[in-house]
Write a protein that holds these residues in place. Structure first.
Motif: not given
Length: 513
Positions: A10-18
């Motif tokens: 989940q943290a990596l998903a947020w990172l990819a988006e932001y």
């Protein structure tokens, strides 16, 4: 293990988006959220309040952006903002970010010197403030002062900014300055993709849910307040409570009671003050968290008895945000260990390197610090020679289960008779005594020239307790018997207060003088 893997994903998903090249601060922090939901509950000293929806924030900040642009604010400009925790603060910040400008936080307790250091250091040409703070800014000749109330009045009839600037995830959103606990404050550029780290902390460490009444009592002029009272709730679309006044134990309890706060975050100083002088009847929290200074074990147990839940300690820095914690989210929550500040947050991997708490750069994708502004030598001190590890300059330990414990700032380690003594270990023992409200421990040169340094304690007594020679002896013996004979304080100074930075961190270098 599976829960930890899910949290990392989940943290990596947020990172990819932001971190995408087209990332927009205005979109991530406001425009994508439910327009009718409450963004901020803004509380005045008399406990009157106003609720601002995401739609209102979007509209007011677009109009503010138009006004700021007319005053010359452009993409990349550093703009210090000196305001209390009021509606105009949030509107102004989002207005700046819509233009691609960079916010330079200022704390309302700053004097002119601290403000000038940050304005000159950031290369700012204008400062936004209000009448209550203006006399501090006017003496700084190199900047234009913008009165926020004039800007708000003008924005009421301004056309909303048609399109917000998308700066991309790697560009600077904020330039914050370190607290100056150990030396001159240093500029920390904070990129937009930091929001992935901040949201991870809000979700997994603080466990702020949609049903919570969330209040982080820290001031947005400093990292913990800016990152987790403003930016993290904004990116997550959670309602955040802002109290437009300084801290008192009584006002804190009044706000928690009136607004039904369920998820509370604050510095240890606040919890200690509440313990010393506040009526907590009827207060029940779902989550209580602490950051900014090490949390002594006595506050953890006090929280269970008086707040309805234990107080969980978390660790971070201005340069990092929060990276280690006793996480509250049910997927990651583990039993507390006495004296430990918890385990690494999703998106980070840590260890002990050169005696310091450190982060593995390659294995910590949420790590966003790349260096201090215009200070390559200071930046080099934060990394190992091969660049593989970020060094916090905080000494500590980590056990086989990944629980970290803080011992001291590297500058604060006491070298006595060949032993390295961490002030926090001694402070934890002393803080457990019923007569002690606050304590700081430092090393002073041994007057006999034998031990190198000796341990000295500075103690603020609980209300109604008188300093006596017997009490001094009792405190010395407490450390000698419960911790170590080599670490007991040779002298105990009873003082009215401890020197602190405006953010509440103890300035041990002043005590060493």
């Amino acid at each position: 293990m599976e829960s930890q893997m899910n949290a990392n994903q989940q943290a990596l998903a947020w990172l990819a988006e932001y971190r995408s090249p087209g990332a927009s601060a205005a979109h991530l922090l406001c425009d994508r959220h439910d327009s009718d939901a409450i963004a901020f509950t803004l509380v005045e000293p008399d406990l009157s309040f106003d609720s601002m929806t995401w739609a209102q924030l979007a509209d007011e900040s677009r109009r503010m952006a138009t006004v700021l642009a007319a005053r010359g604010v452009r993409r990349g400009d550093r703009v210090p903002v000196l305001l209390g925790k009021r509606r105009a603060l949030v509107v102004t910040l989002l207005g700046l970010w819509r233009l691609g400008a960079v916010h330079v936080p200022l704390f309302t307790a700053f004097a002119t010197g601290a403000i000038e250091l940050r304005t000159e250091g950031s290369g700012a040409t204008m400062v936004v403030t209000d009448a209550s703070q203006r006399d501090k800014v006017d003496p700084i000749s190199a900047v234009t002062v913008l009165d926020v109330d004039d800007l708000v009045a003008e924005s009421a009839t301004a056309e909303p900014l048609a399109e917000s600037v998308a700066i991309g995830g790697d560009e600077t959103l904020v330039q914050l300055y370190t607290s100056g606990t150990t030396g001159k404050p240093k500029g920390v550029p904070v990129p937009l993709f930091c929001l992935a780290s901040f949201q991870t902390y809000l979700h997994y460490s603080l466990d702020v849910s949609a049903d919570d009444v969330f209040w982080n009592a820290a001031d947005p002029g400093w990292a913990y307040g800016l990152y987790y009272a403003l930016l993290a709730p904004m990116v997550a679309g959670r309602t955040s409570l802002l109290l437009n006044q300084g801290f008192t134990p009584e006002s804190t309890v009044d706000v928690i009671a009136k607004f039904g706060v369920t998820n509370f975050a604050a510095a240890p100083t606040i919890y200690r003050a509440m313990r010393a002088g506040a009526d907590l009847d009827g207060i029940t929290l779902r989550r209580a968290s602490s950051a900014g200074e090490p949390l002594t074990p006595d506050i953890v147990s006090w929280g269970v008895d008086n707040l309805g839940c234990e107080v969980r300690d978390h660790y971070g820095q201005t340069e990092l945000g929060m990276v280690i914690g006793n996480h509250w989210h049910p997927e990651l929550a583990e039993p507390l260990k006495t004296g430990s500040m918890g385990q690494a947050m999703p998106g980070f991997t840590g260890g002990i390197v050169e005696g310091q708490i450190a982060l593995d750069v390659k294995a910590s994708p949420l790590l966003w610090f790349s260096g201090y502004d215009a200070a390559p030598e200071k930046t080099a001190e934060r990394f190992t020679d091969d660049g593989a590890w970020y060094l916090t300059a905080d000494t500590g330990r980590v056990d086989e289960e990944g629980y970290f414990s803080f011992t001291s700032r590297d500058d604060d380690v006491i070298l006595a008779a060949g032993y390295r003594i961490g002030p926090f270990d001694v402070e934890s023992v002393l803080a457990g005594h019923s007569a002690v409200n606050e304590v700081a421990v430092v090393g002073r040169p041994d007057p006999e020239g034998i031990r190198g340094e000796v341990v000295e304690a500075f103690v603020v007594l609980a209300a109604g307790v008188e300093p006596t020679e017997d009490l001094e002896t009792e405190l010395k013996n407490l450390v000698r018997d419960q911790y170590s004979k080599h670490a007991y304080p040779r002298t105990v100074h009873f003082v009215e207060s401890l020197p602190k930075t405006p953010s509440g961190k103890i300035q041990r270098f002043i005590l060493r003088r």
